[in-house]
Design an enzyme around this catalytic site. Structure first.
Site, PDB file in Angstrom:
ATOM      1  N   ASN A  43       1.184  -1.563   0.180  1.00 27.02           N
ATOM      2  CA  ASN A  43       0.290   0.379   0.415  1.00 27.02           C
ATOM      3  C   ASN A  43       0.850   0.903  -0.061  1.00 27.02           C
ATOM      4  OD1 ASN A  43      -2.194  -1.291   0.190  1.00 27.02           O
ATOM      5  ND2 ASN A  43      -1.996  -1.439   2.741  1.00 27.02           N
ATOM      6  N   HIS A 131     -14.856  -1.501   4.423  1.00 26.47           N
ATOM      7  CA  HIS A 131     -14.126  -2.808   5.486  1.00 26.47           C
ATOM      8  C   HIS A 131     -14.340  -2.859   6.456  1.00 26.47           C
ATOM      9  CE1 HIS A 131     -10.258  -2.124   7.242  1.00 26.47           C
ATOM     10  NE2 HIS A 131      -9.843  -2.458   5.627  1.00 26.47           N
ATOM     11  N   GLU A 175     -16.368   3.408   0.523  1.00 23.27           N
ATOM     12  CA  GLU A 175     -14.968   4.356   0.404  1.00 23.27           C
ATOM     13  C   GLU A 175     -14.274   4.375  -0.570  1.00 23.27           C
ATOM     14  OE1 GLU A 175     -14.315  -0.404   2.407  1.00 23.27           O
ATOM     15  OE2 GLU A 175     -12.673   0.324   0.665  1.00 23.27           O
ATOM     16  N   SER A 179     -11.232  -1.480  -1.624  1.00 23.45           N
ATOM     17  CA  SER A 179      -9.986  -2.253  -1.054  1.00 23.45           C
ATOM     18  C   SER A 179      -9.854  -3.630  -2.776  1.00 23.45           C
ATOM     19  CB  SER A 179      -9.225  -2.929   0.085  1.00 23.45           C
ATOM     20  OG  SER A 179     -10.401  -2.351   1.291  1.00 23.45           O
ATOM     21  N   ASP A 205     -14.519   6.978   3.763  1.00 21.10           N
ATOM     22  CA  ASP A 205     -12.927   6.495   3.512  1.00 21.10           C
ATOM     23  C   ASP A 205     -12.308   6.315   2.724  1.00 21.10           C
ATOM     24  OD1 ASP A 205     -11.437   5.018   4.456  1.00 21.10           O
ATOM     25  OD2 ASP A 205     -11.948   3.118   5.334  1.00 21.10           O
ATOM     26  N   HIS A 208      -7.716   4.634   0.587  1.00 18.41           N
ATOM     27  CA  HIS A 208      -6.604   4.032  -0.925  1.00 18.41           C
ATOM     28  C   HIS A 208      -6.318   5.812  -1.089  1.00 18.41           C
ATOM     29  CE1 HIS A 208      -6.457  -0.188   0.459  1.00 18.41           C
ATOM     30  NE2 HIS A 208      -7.817   0.033   0.907  1.00 18.41           N
ATOM     31  N   LYS A 239      -1.098   3.921   4.239  1.00 15.09           N
ATOM     32  CA  LYS A 239      -0.792   3.717   2.542  1.00 15.09           C
ATOM     33  C   LYS A 239       0.002   4.621   1.986  1.00 15.09           C
ATOM     34  CE  LYS A 239      -4.596   0.661   3.408  1.00 15.09           C
ATOM     35  NZ  LYS A 239      -5.877   0.623   3.855  1.00 15.09           N
TER      36      LYS A 239
HETATM   37  C1  LIG Z   1      -6.814   0.082   5.716  1.00  8.70           C
HETATM   38  C2  LIG Z   1      -7.780   0.536   5.481  1.00  8.70           C
HETATM   39  C3  LIG Z   1      -8.322   1.149   6.853  1.00  8.70           C
HETATM   40  C4  LIG Z   1      -7.473   0.727   7.858  1.00  8.70           C
HETATM   41  O1  LIG Z   1      -7.080   1.941   7.696  1.00  8.70           O
HETATM   42  P1  LIG Z   1      -4.991   1.917   9.016  1.00  8.70           P
HETATM   43  O2  LIG Z   1      -4.520   2.785   8.852  1.00  8.70           O
HETATM   44  O3  LIG Z   1      -4.632   0.692   8.261  1.00  8.70           O
HETATM   45  O4  LIG Z   1      -6.255   1.455  10.791  1.00  8.70           O
HETATM   46  C5  LIG Z   1      -9.338   1.606   6.565  1.00  8.70           C
HETATM   47  N1  LIG Z   1     -10.755   1.703   5.905  1.00  8.70           N
HETATM   48  C6  LIG Z   1      -9.771   1.276   4.932  1.00  8.70           C
HETATM   49  C7  LIG Z   1     -11.074   1.293   3.710  1.00  8.70           C
HETATM   50  C8  LIG Z   1      -8.613   0.571   4.276  1.00  8.70           C
HETATM   51  O5  LIG Z   1      -8.537   0.421   3.200  1.00  8.70           O
END
Ligand SMILES: *Cc1c(COP(=O)(O)O)cnc(C)c1O
Length: 385
Positions: A43, A131, A175, A179, A205, A208, A239
């Site tokens: 990532n 997620h 999101e 993912s 969210d 990514h 990421k």
């Molecule tokens: C990776 C991810 C998270 C978690 O984030 P971290 O900082 O790794 O805990 C939350 N939401 C999505 C969509 C993710 O891909």
């Protein structure tokens, strides 16, 4: 007592036992028993985690700063730090929003915020593929909960029409880049939908997308020019930002509310100032990283084109799933790619629907172009073998 060993034995029998992989990373390469491979599963989208110049510049500056490696308590006690406040100010100003709040991770943010906002008079409607941290957030709340079919806004519209009026508030959670499918959410359509109701909040969210998309790297909301219309805009630093932690942008009122109610913020030791200072250091440079974003987009194009017509049609981002089909085929293709020098991992049910086992390519800007061309050739061979 539960028989834990039997549980593990059963996982082993069906080939689903998870293990922590025995690997080391050197820049864009992964070393394991299988050999040295180009990392196609990271990532670290902009390739910043292994950028020695960036790290050296930060450390040179950090040497002369009073930067503890621990904050020694929650931010509500003695763990607050000017470095973390500065990061929040930087975020709030860059996004042009009223307020920003930093969390320890994306997992902390999604579980903490959703469980704090939602009570039994709240309905949360989440995309089917949201997620796990979003799902855990609503499990921790007393809210009612529905899912709409992935990216199906007609389904969402129907749910809103039927149910929104029965609750004090509704939270739509999604999101921006997914993912597992790598497809991009039409945020403007969600905003149009939510604006038809007076009691609907939009929660997005950008885990990514932050750093990767948008003219200044601020994500899909920036790319689609709708930052101001998203009530709670969340992203992570683990990421593309090559750090650790997460943020939410929201109104000042919501920020104050979360400081008072988000349990993952209140009852956990704050991120070390050293970490939040590094995050600010990287975040400030995002606007200058258009070259890396362009490289990543070019990489993604090469792979997408190779896979079009062969199970690679879902993605419109740097996360590119190659739907192979059965578990066995998928595992065997992934093994073949690793044998030929590309660290690729199979993703199987229950993470993805039955019959859609896939290799999930997660591309980064520091993969050399030649490697990507070789990978594309290899995939061609696999497709035609
Ligand atoms: C990776 C991810 C998270 C978690 O984030 P971290 O900082 O790794 O805990 C939350 N939401 C999505 C969509 C993710 O891909």
């Amino acid at each position: 007592m539960k028989d834990y060993q039997q549980f593990l034995d059963r996982l082993t029998q069906v080939g689903n036992l998870r293990r922590l992989p025995d690997i080391t990373q050197h820049g864009v390469y992964v070393h394991s028993q299988e050999g040295t491979m180009v990392n196609c599963s990271s990532n670290d989208y902009l390739g910043l985690a292994h950028d020695t110049t960036l790290r050296r510049d930060f450390l040179t500056w950090a040497m002369n700063q009073p930067l503890p490696l621990s904050s020694s308590s929650s931010r509500l006690l003695t763990g607050n730090s000017p470095y973390t406040e500065e990061l929040e100010q930087l975020l709030q100003q860059s996004f042009g929003r009223e307020a920003a709040l930093v969390f320890n991770s994306g997992y902390h943010a999604n579980t903490g915020i959703l469980s704090a906002l939602a009570d039994k008079h709240t309905l949360i409607i989440a995309d089917k593929l949201a997620h796990a941290s979003i799902i855990d957030g609503l499990k921790l709340s007393n809210a009612a909960f529905r899912r709409y079919r992935h990216q199906d806004y007609i389904h969402l519209d129907n749910l809103l029409e039927k149910e929104a009026s029965q609750y004090d508030q509704v939270i739509i959670a999604t999101e921006s880049i997914f993912s597992m499918d790598g497809d991009v959410t039409d945020l403007r359509q969600l905003i149009d939908l939510k604006k038809r109701y007076s009691n609907v909040l939009l929660y997005v969210d950008e885990a990514h997308a932050i750093g990767v998309r948008g003219p200044h790297g601020l994500g899909i909301a920036e790319e689609m020019n709708c930052i101001a219309d998203i009530d709670l805009l969340v992203g992570t630093f683990g990421k593309a930002l090559a750090s650790m932690g997460a943020y939410v942008l929201c109104s000042k009122t919501l920020r104050d509310y979360l400081v008072n109610t988000a349990r993952s913020l209140i009852f956990s030791t704050a991120l070390p100032p050293f970490q939040t200072a590094w995050t600010s250091f990287v975040f400030r440079r995002l606007p200058e990283m258009q070259d890396r974003r362009n490289t990543l987009a070019a990489h993604s194009n090469i792979l997408s084109q190779t896979l079009t017509g062969h199970g690679g049609e879902l993605s419109t981002s740097h996360i590119i799933p190659w739907i192979v089909g059965t578990n066995e085929d998928c595992i065997s293709v992934a093994r073949q790619l690793r044998r030929r020098g590309f660290y690729c991992l199979p993703v199987r049910p229950p993470t993805v629907p039955q019959g859609t086992s896939r290799i999930r390519f997660s591309l980064t800007a520091d993969i050399p172009q030649e490697s990507l061309v070789s990978l594309a050739q290899l995939i061609q061979e696999e497709i035609h073998s």
